[in-house]
Design an enzyme around this catalytic site. Structure first.
Site, mmCIF file in Angstrom:
data_model
loop_
_atom_site.group_PDB
_atom_site.id
_atom_site.type_symbol
_atom_site.label_atom_id
_atom_site.label_comp_id
_atom_site.label_asym_id
_atom_site.label_seq_id
_atom_site.Cartn_x
_atom_site.Cartn_y
_atom_site.Cartn_z
ATOM 1 N N HIS A 79 -17.772 -47.981 -30.983
ATOM 2 C CA HIS A 79 -17.945 -47.474 -32.341
ATOM 3 C C HIS A 79 -18.499 -46.053 -32.327
ATOM 4 O O HIS A 79 -18.082 -45.203 -33.127
ATOM 5 C CB HIS A 79 -18.877 -48.408 -33.115
ATOM 6 C CG HIS A 79 -19.229 -47.916 -34.475
ATOM 7 N ND1 HIS A 79 -20.460 -47.377 -34.775
ATOM 8 C CD2 HIS A 79 -18.506 -47.853 -35.624
ATOM 9 C CE1 HIS A 79 -20.487 -47.026 -36.043
ATOM 10 N NE2 HIS A 79 -19.315 -47.297 -36.586
ATOM 11 N N GLU A 82 -15.704 -43.773 -31.631
ATOM 12 C CA GLU A 82 -14.867 -43.615 -32.834
ATOM 13 C C GLU A 82 -15.403 -42.483 -33.710
ATOM 14 O O GLU A 82 -14.640 -41.640 -34.203
ATOM 15 C CB GLU A 82 -14.839 -44.929 -33.610
ATOM 16 C CG GLU A 82 -14.114 -44.847 -34.946
ATOM 17 C CD GLU A 82 -14.731 -45.725 -36.013
ATOM 18 O OE1 GLU A 82 -15.035 -45.199 -37.105
ATOM 19 O OE2 GLU A 82 -14.927 -46.927 -35.756
ATOM 20 N N HIS A 83 -16.708 -42.437 -33.898
ATOM 21 C CA HIS A 83 -17.323 -41.360 -34.683
ATOM 22 C C HIS A 83 -17.109 -40.003 -34.022
ATOM 23 O O HIS A 83 -16.787 -39.012 -34.688
ATOM 24 C CB HIS A 83 -18.829 -41.613 -34.824
ATOM 25 C CG HIS A 83 -19.196 -42.561 -35.913
ATOM 26 N ND1 HIS A 83 -20.032 -42.227 -36.948
ATOM 27 C CD2 HIS A 83 -18.840 -43.852 -36.139
ATOM 28 C CE1 HIS A 83 -20.190 -43.265 -37.758
ATOM 29 N NE2 HIS A 83 -19.479 -44.270 -37.276
ATOM 30 N N GLU A 159 -26.047 -46.165 -40.446
ATOM 31 C CA GLU A 159 -25.021 -47.183 -40.704
ATOM 32 C C GLU A 159 -25.546 -48.569 -40.317
ATOM 33 O O GLU A 159 -25.297 -49.554 -41.024
ATOM 34 C CB GLU A 159 -23.748 -46.851 -39.927
ATOM 35 C CG GLU A 159 -22.567 -47.729 -40.269
ATOM 36 C CD GLU A 159 -21.282 -47.299 -39.577
ATOM 37 O OE1 GLU A 159 -20.271 -48.006 -39.759
ATOM 38 O OE2 GLU A 159 -21.284 -46.278 -38.861
#
Length: 459
Positions: A79, A82-83, A159
């Site tokens: 993840h 991905e950022h 997040e």
């Protein structure tokens, strides 16, 4: 000494491997709904679905990596990466990436799951070349710089905090842990505060190099697209980056995995001062390749897939014990989950759990009525078609199908498989899945006496 004929034969064989292979997987009427696949030298697969009547196109690249592929120390790396792919490449800054798509009214995003990651852009068909250029650049030319890792760490920690503040979301992570324990499938996709803080740019770069090889990727495009033009532009982008360096490389096969579900009958509770208690009662389900998944889909729809479903009627309509109650399935390469979620007042947790458990036990023993099955089949068929009304959904379908199954199924074939489900099929899968001892995850302000009774729901 090598003979001239042997050398020529070797060269011919090498050249043959270097030729792109194109197949028509689904032949649509008048080109509408035609799905084609091209495998480039270097192992990169490109699949497209053509819909000439629409004015939009969605372009995506799927990576065969998810949180399941992380070690405990790397939890959250997929993840995080991905950022970072949005933070800049050798030829674009982060602002250049976002403004390029914004300037044409498009939308761009990405998502990370337990077994795959996807980056995509949805634009007008005339802007598809731009979307291809930007997304391919992100996947092949990202810099992953130290300063970007530090900045994005803050965003990811926020997040995680946002998820923690939403118990209705957080309880699904808890249920995964209840079922899978400390196995990678049981860890949160986002990672934890500790693991995210410990990740470094160097470790993320190594993770990127390992998992973003072209053989691990699937390119997918749907809408008013020309397959050959998409292939030419994608190939040019990847060749320019040097990614297609081994012409003999073959695509990675769909994930095989290994069974990792824990023993049943587990209960996990997180005490939290919330207005509602959030519960998931569930058990091991089916792997995504299990042929019984069609019957399981019908069963899930009838149990908790809509306002006419058993659980909705019993828990909400008849008794008003919850506003949100539903069932769901999750299929992985080698295993799956079936769960029932409800949000209710803490004082009514045991009533809700008893109703849900009674319904599951009843259906496991007696099955569903023919009327319920017929209604669920129709609902599932209709929602399947309605869910594929935009190019983004179509891109998701063909991309995920290629990555996870290595094949494509037409919508007509999907509808036929749903229609072929019989009452006996549903009864059999209900006995198998619902007959298993359940586990339970709860988040809420339960008192000690209430908490001690939770084991009754899984006895």
């Amino acid at each position: 000494m090598t003979s001239r004929s042997a050398t020529a034969t070797a060269r011919t064989s090498s050249e043959a491997r270097a030729v792109a292979r194109t197949q028509t997987l689904i032949k649509g009427e008048h080109g509408i709904g035609t799905v084609r696949r091209t495998t480039l030298p270097g192992g990169l697969r490109i699949v497209t679905e053509t819909l000439p009547s629409v004015r939009s196109a969605t372009f995506g690249i799927w990576a065969h990596v998810g949180s399941r592929d992380e070690t405990p120390a790397l939890n959250g790396a997929t993840h995080y990466l991905e950022h970072l792919l949005f933070k800049g490449t050798r030829k674009r800054s982060a602002l250049d990436i976002s403004s390029a798509i914004d300037a044409v009214g498009g939308e761009m995003n990405a998502f990370t799951a337990k077994e795959y990651t996807c980056y995509y852009a949805r634009v007008l068909d005339t802007d598809l070349p731009l979307a291809i250029d930007v997304v391919c650049d992100m996947l092949t030319g990202s810099l992953i710089q130290e300063e970007d890792v530090d900045v994005e760490r803050g965003a990811i920690l926020e997040e995680i905090a946002m998820t923690e503040d939403d118990p209705g979301d957080c309880v699904h992570d808890l249920f995964a842990h209840t079922m899978f324990g400390d196995n990678a499938l049981g860890r949160p996709v986002l990672g934890t505060v500790d693991t995210v803080n410990a990740l470094t740019a160097d470790r993320i770069r190594r993770f990127y190099r390992k998992h973003y090889d072209p053989t691990h990727l699937v390119v997918a495009a749907a809408g008013n697209v020309d397959h050959n033009k998409v292939v030419r532009q994608v190939r040019a982008a990847f060749e320019k980056s040097g990614a297609l360096k081994d012409p003999a490389a073959q695509p990675l096969a769909p994930r095989a995995g290994r069974r990792t579900v824990r023993a049943a009958g587990r209960v996990e509770l997180i005490g939290r001062k919330t207005e509602q208690a959030h519960v998931i009662l569930g058990m091991p389900g089916l792997a995504r390749t299990d042929e019984r998944r069609w019957a399981m889909g019908v069963l899930n729809t009838a149990l908790g897939g809509g306002m006419s479903s058993r659980l909705f009627q019993e828990v909400r309509e008849k008794r008003g014990l919850a506003y949100s109650v539903y069932s769901y399935t999750s299929g992985f390469a080698d295993c799956g989950l079936f769960g029932v979620y409800a949000g209710c007042r803490p004082s009514q947790v045991h009533d809700v759990l008893k109703i849900c458990r009674d319904e599951l036990d009843h259906v496991a023993e007696h099955g569903l009525t023919d009327d319920e099955i017929g209604r669920a089949v129709g609902q599932l068929q209709g929602s399947t078609v309605l869910g594929l009304e935009d190019t983004g959904a179509l891109m998701n379908r063909i991309g995920k199908s290629e990555l996870c199954w290595g094949e494509q199924m037409s919508v007509d074939d999907m509808l036929a498989r749903i229609a072929s489900v019989t009452p006996d099929d549903v009864r059999a899968v209900a006995r198998d899945v619902l007959g298993r001892r359940p586990s339970l995850s709860v988040i809420g302000p339960l008192k000690d006496k209430q908490a001690s009774r939770l084991h009754d729901a899984v006895a």
